[in-house]
Design a protein around this motif. Structure first.
Motif, PDB file in Angstrom:
ATOM      1  N   SER A  52       0.857  -1.185   0.000  1.00  0.00           N
ATOM      2  CA  SER A  52       0.000   0.000   0.000  1.00  0.00           C
ATOM      3  C   SER A  52       0.892   1.233   0.000  1.00  0.00           C
ATOM      4  O   SER A  52       1.862   1.313   0.756  1.00  0.00           O
ATOM      5  CB  SER A  52      -0.907   0.005   1.223  1.00  0.00           C
ATOM      6  N   ASP A  68      -0.567   4.629  -0.018  1.00  0.00           N
ATOM      7  CA  ASP A  68      -1.209   5.688   0.743  1.00  0.00           C
ATOM      8  C   ASP A  68      -2.087   5.185   1.891  1.00  0.00           C
ATOM      9  O   ASP A  68      -2.743   5.964   2.560  1.00  0.00           O
ATOM     10  CB  ASP A  68      -2.035   6.588  -0.171  1.00  0.00           C
ATOM     11  N   GLY A  69      -2.110   3.879   2.118  1.00  0.00           N
ATOM     12  CA  GLY A  69      -2.951   3.318   3.179  1.00  0.00           C
ATOM     13  C   GLY A  69      -4.425   3.266   2.810  1.00  0.00           C
ATOM     14  O   GLY A  69      -5.248   2.915   3.626  1.00  0.00           O
ATOM     15  N   LYS A  70      -4.748   3.616   1.578  1.00  0.00           N
ATOM     16  CA  LYS A  70      -6.152   3.640   1.150  1.00  0.00           C
ATOM     17  C   LYS A  70      -6.321   2.835  -0.125  1.00  0.00           C
ATOM     18  O   LYS A  70      -6.527   1.637  -0.087  1.00  0.00           O
ATOM     19  CB  LYS A  70      -6.626   5.081   0.943  1.00  0.00           C
ATOM     20  N   ALA A  71      -6.215   3.498  -1.278  1.00  0.00           N
ATOM     21  CA  ALA A  71      -6.552   2.854  -2.547  1.00  0.00           C
ATOM     22  C   ALA A  71      -5.368   2.707  -3.501  1.00  0.00           C
ATOM     23  O   ALA A  71      -5.478   2.033  -4.509  1.00  0.00           O
ATOM     24  CB  ALA A  71      -7.662   3.645  -3.247  1.00  0.00           C
ATOM     25  N   TYR A  78      -1.693   1.382  -4.638  1.00  0.00           N
ATOM     26  CA  TYR A  78      -0.790   0.275  -4.345  1.00  0.00           C
ATOM     27  C   TYR A  78       0.363   0.249  -5.339  1.00  0.00           C
ATOM     28  O   TYR A  78       0.231   0.683  -6.475  1.00  0.00           O
ATOM     29  CB  TYR A  78      -1.524  -1.072  -4.447  1.00  0.00           C
ATOM     30  N   THR A  93      -4.562   1.644  -8.654  1.00  0.00           N
ATOM     31  CA  THR A  93      -5.586   2.179  -7.760  1.00  0.00           C
ATOM     32  C   THR A  93      -6.712   1.154  -7.697  1.00  0.00           C
ATOM     33  O   THR A  93      -7.188   0.680  -8.724  1.00  0.00           O
ATOM     34  CB  THR A  93      -6.130   3.521  -8.275  1.00  0.00           C
ATOM     35  N   GLU A 118     -10.471   0.481  -5.880  1.00  0.00           N
ATOM     36  CA  GLU A 118     -11.580   1.021  -5.104  1.00  0.00           C
ATOM     37  C   GLU A 118     -12.766   0.079  -5.183  1.00  0.00           C
ATOM     38  O   GLU A 118     -12.954  -0.597  -6.200  1.00  0.00           O
ATOM     39  CB  GLU A 118     -11.988   2.397  -5.632  1.00  0.00           C
ATOM     40  N   TYR A 154     -14.480  -4.733  -7.723  1.00  0.00           N
ATOM     41  CA  TYR A 154     -13.494  -3.697  -7.457  1.00  0.00           C
ATOM     42  C   TYR A 154     -13.192  -2.989  -8.769  1.00  0.00           C
ATOM     43  O   TYR A 154     -13.088  -3.620  -9.813  1.00  0.00           O
ATOM     44  CB  TYR A 154     -12.194  -4.288  -6.897  1.00  0.00           C
TER      45      TYR A 154
END
Length: 166
Positions: free
Chosen positions: A35, A37-40, A42, A54, A56, A63
């Motif tokens: 990861s 940004d710790g979100k979306a 990679y 990305t 999401e 996804y």
């Protein structure tokens, strides 16, 4: 652990080992996923090639994966959920209206389909310019274009319905 993915009317069995080995439909790959940004966002090393991806959540458990200028709707199921899906599809089957939504804000560059057009899963239905790149927004399943909710040159927001399939 085994997973099943559906992408553009193709299904793949994916076995994930503890040592970074991933076997997709019998072919082995060395994979390192981190990861950013710790979100979306990679970083993926796939057989020593680096990719920025990305990921999401999308519609119906799928996804939305954005990689190298292409957007893909990918459904991923573990073995238990795959069995449950098979049982449910025997009972219900795919039907009903399905909105194809914008995965990100952008500008509609082209609408390559018309109302009444029969489309295949994975076929482009909208070309959207976002982040200075043109992205093909594809039909997540086969169907008929019931309605087009946008026009060329129109700005759209994330999750705005672009096309309705039936």
């Amino acid at each position: 652990m085994r997973y099943y993915t559906d992408l553009c009317e193709q299904s793949f069995a994916v076995d994930v080992g503890p040592d970074g080995e991933v076997i997709i439909s019998g072919t082995s790959y060395r994979v390192d996923l981190r990861s950013i940004d710790g979100k979306a966002l990679y970083s993926i090393l796939l057989n020593d090639r680096s990719y920025e991806v990305t990921v999401e959540p999308g519609e119906g458990g799928a996804y939305n994966i954005f990689i190298q200028g292409e957007l893909y709707a990918v459904k991923v199921l573990d073995e238990l959920h795959k069995r449950l899906q098979r049982i449910e599809s025997r009972v219900h089957g795919p039907a009903g209206e399905l909105p194809v939504k914008a995965p990100m804000p952008g500008l509609v560059v082209a609408v390559p389909v018309e109302e009444g057009t029969a489309v295949k899963s994975g076929q482009p239905v909208i070309i959207l310019e976002a982040m200075k790149m043109e992205n093909e927004i594809r039909a997540p399943r086969a169907g008929t274009v019931k309605a087009i909710r946008v026009a060329k040159g129109q700005a759209v927001n994330k999750d705005e319905a672009l096309v309705i399939l039936e």
